[in-house]
Design a protein around this motif. Sequence first.
Motif, mmCIF file in Angstrom:
data_model
loop_
_atom_site.group_PDB
_atom_site.id
_atom_site.type_symbol
_atom_site.label_atom_id
_atom_site.label_comp_id
_atom_site.label_asym_id
_atom_site.label_seq_id
_atom_site.Cartn_x
_atom_site.Cartn_y
_atom_site.Cartn_z
ATOM 1 N N SER A 114 0.736 -1.191 0.165
ATOM 2 C CA SER A 114 -0.052 0.094 0.004
ATOM 3 C C SER A 114 1.149 1.106 -0.052
ATOM 4 O O SER A 114 1.828 1.271 0.765
ATOM 5 C CB SER A 114 -0.950 -0.004 1.152
ATOM 6 N N PRO A 115 0.803 1.959 -0.867
ATOM 7 C CA PRO A 115 1.566 3.379 -0.929
ATOM 8 C C PRO A 115 1.232 4.494 0.179
ATOM 9 O O PRO A 115 -0.057 4.503 0.618
ATOM 10 C CB PRO A 115 1.152 3.980 -2.234
ATOM 11 N N ILE A 116 2.280 4.998 0.763
ATOM 12 C CA ILE A 116 2.079 5.970 1.677
ATOM 13 C C ILE A 116 2.360 7.383 1.123
ATOM 14 O O ILE A 116 1.334 8.296 0.998
ATOM 15 C CB ILE A 116 3.102 5.857 2.844
ATOM 16 N N SER A 117 3.133 7.717 0.491
ATOM 17 C CA SER A 117 3.589 8.993 -0.101
ATOM 18 C C SER A 117 4.512 8.738 -1.243
ATOM 19 O O SER A 117 5.805 8.096 -0.692
ATOM 20 C CB SER A 117 3.766 9.833 0.924
ATOM 21 N N ARG A 118 4.643 9.587 -2.047
ATOM 22 C CA ARG A 118 5.954 9.848 -2.784
ATOM 23 C C ARG A 118 6.770 10.683 -1.869
ATOM 24 O O ARG A 118 6.306 11.510 -0.986
ATOM 25 C CB ARG A 118 5.645 10.667 -4.229
ATOM 26 N N VAL A 119 8.010 10.245 -1.961
ATOM 27 C CA VAL A 119 8.986 11.269 -0.989
ATOM 28 C C VAL A 119 9.764 12.300 -1.596
ATOM 29 O O VAL A 119 9.602 13.484 -1.153
ATOM 30 C CB VAL A 119 9.985 10.192 -0.276
ATOM 31 N N VAL A 272 6.579 15.939 7.744
ATOM 32 C CA VAL A 272 8.042 15.711 7.978
ATOM 33 C C VAL A 272 8.728 16.376 6.535
ATOM 34 O O VAL A 272 9.631 17.103 6.627
ATOM 35 C CB VAL A 272 8.754 14.354 8.027
ATOM 36 N N LEU A 273 8.179 16.057 5.342
ATOM 37 C CA LEU A 273 8.736 16.519 4.023
ATOM 38 C C LEU A 273 8.547 17.971 3.785
ATOM 39 O O LEU A 273 9.098 18.584 3.085
ATOM 40 C CB LEU A 273 7.952 15.788 3.003
ATOM 41 N N PRO A 289 11.820 17.547 -1.925
ATOM 42 C CA PRO A 289 10.788 16.842 -1.233
ATOM 43 C C PRO A 289 9.562 16.979 -2.433
ATOM 44 O O PRO A 289 9.387 17.979 -3.006
ATOM 45 C CB PRO A 289 10.392 17.750 -0.202
ATOM 46 N N ALA A 290 8.582 15.871 -2.560
ATOM 47 C CA ALA A 290 7.665 15.655 -3.100
ATOM 48 C C ALA A 290 6.568 14.965 -2.765
ATOM 49 O O ALA A 290 6.310 13.766 -3.359
ATOM 50 C CB ALA A 290 7.920 15.409 -4.685
ATOM 51 N N PRO A 291 5.994 15.209 -1.758
ATOM 52 C CA PRO A 291 5.013 14.352 -0.887
ATOM 53 C C PRO A 291 3.698 14.434 -2.060
ATOM 54 O O PRO A 291 3.528 15.202 -3.009
ATOM 55 C CB PRO A 291 4.442 14.945 0.394
ATOM 56 N N SER A 292 3.098 13.105 -1.860
ATOM 57 C CA SER A 292 1.820 12.729 -2.396
ATOM 58 C C SER A 292 0.685 12.251 -1.714
ATOM 59 O O SER A 292 1.133 11.821 -0.683
ATOM 60 C CB SER A 292 2.243 12.048 -3.749
ATOM 61 N N THR A 293 -0.471 12.240 -2.138
ATOM 62 C CA THR A 293 -1.553 11.198 -1.537
ATOM 63 C C THR A 293 -1.090 9.734 -2.077
ATOM 64 O O THR A 293 -0.440 9.439 -3.325
ATOM 65 C CB THR A 293 -2.931 11.618 -2.001
ATOM 66 N N PRO A 294 -1.702 8.658 -1.231
ATOM 67 C CA PRO A 294 -1.368 7.408 -1.863
ATOM 68 C C PRO A 294 -2.271 7.241 -3.388
ATOM 69 O O PRO A 294 -1.532 6.406 -3.943
ATOM 70 C CB PRO A 294 -2.369 6.666 -0.777
#
Length: 321
Positions: A114-119, A272-273, A289-294
Motif C-alpha cells: 500500500s503506498p504511503i506517499s511519494r517522498v 516531515v517532508l 521533497p515531493a509528497p503525494s497522496t496514496p
Amino acid sequence: MDRRALLGGGLAAATFALAGPARAQPAPLKVVTGFAAGGSVDGVARLLAEQLGTALARPAIVENRTGAAGRLAIEAVKAAPADGDTLLLVPQGPMTLFRHVFRNLKFDPDRDFSPISRVCVGDYGLTIGPSVPAKDFAGFREWLRTAGDKAVYGSPGAGTIPHFLGVSTARALGVAMTHVPYRGSALSLTDVAGGQIPCMFSPVGDAIEQHRSGRVRIVATMGAARSPFLDGVPTMKESGVDVDVPLWYGLYVVSATPPAALERLRASTVAVLQSPVAKERLNRLGLAPAPSTPAELTALQQRESAMWGPVVKASGFTPED
C-alpha cells in the motif's frame, strides 16, 4: 511472623502497588531499504527514520537489506506484519520496471503493498572517473568509440533503472558497454573514483559530493530539464541521446495495513517532508521533497509501469531470473 517482618512485607507490597507494571516500550519503526549505507537511498531512509521517529514519538531505525537489486528488502517487508511498523523506501524501479525485467518476481508491486506517499524527486546521472580522459559527455562519447573492453559501467544492481539506462545509452550510441552490478551506488562510486571502472549510472545524489569535490564528474543527467543542483551539466537529450527518465522515491507498507495506521503514517510523512530540515537535507542529495497522496502515488506507479513495458521490449533487453 514477627512484627518487623510483617511491616517490611507490607511496605514492599505497597511500594510495588505504587510503582505499577512497567510500561512497555513501543516496537521500533523500521525503514527498510535494499541498498547499502552511503548512497542517496540510505540518506533519505535515515532522514525519514529520524524525523518520523520524532513526529510519532517512538524509536525508529533504518534496515539496509542489500542484495538482488533491492528485491531482498522488498520480500522482507512483504513478509512483515501488517501493523504499520515496517516501511519500505524504494526508488521507482522496483515498483515500475522490475515486472518487465525479472521473470520470477516474488512480489506483486500493486497487490502486496500500500503506498504511503511519494517522498522526493530528482535525476539520474552518468558519472565518469579519472580513468576516462574526458571533461564532458561529448568527450566521453568519443572515448567510448575506441574503448573496447574498457567500456564498463557500474550500477546499484542488475535490473535497476540505472542498469537499464546504461543499456539504453549504449544502444543509442551504437557501442557495446559491459555492465557491472553493485550492492548500491556507494561501492560503485568508490571504484569509479579509484579508476577501477570508468563510469556509472546512478541517482545524482549518489555522486554529487564527489562531483563537487572534483574526484568524479557527472557529465549528463537523464531528465527532461537540467538538475537545479548541478551547474552547467546538460541532459542526455541535449547531448543527442533520447533518454528521459526522472527519478522519484516512494514510501510503502505491506498491504492490509489498517487504514488508521496508514493515514497516521501518511500525515506524519507529509509533515516531515514539508519541514525546512527535510528540504535542506534532501537538497544536499540532489533531491527535492515531493509528497503525494496514496492515490497519486498509485497513479504514477501504474503510468510508469505501462511506459516501461514497450521500452524494455524495444531495447532488446532479455528478462532475467
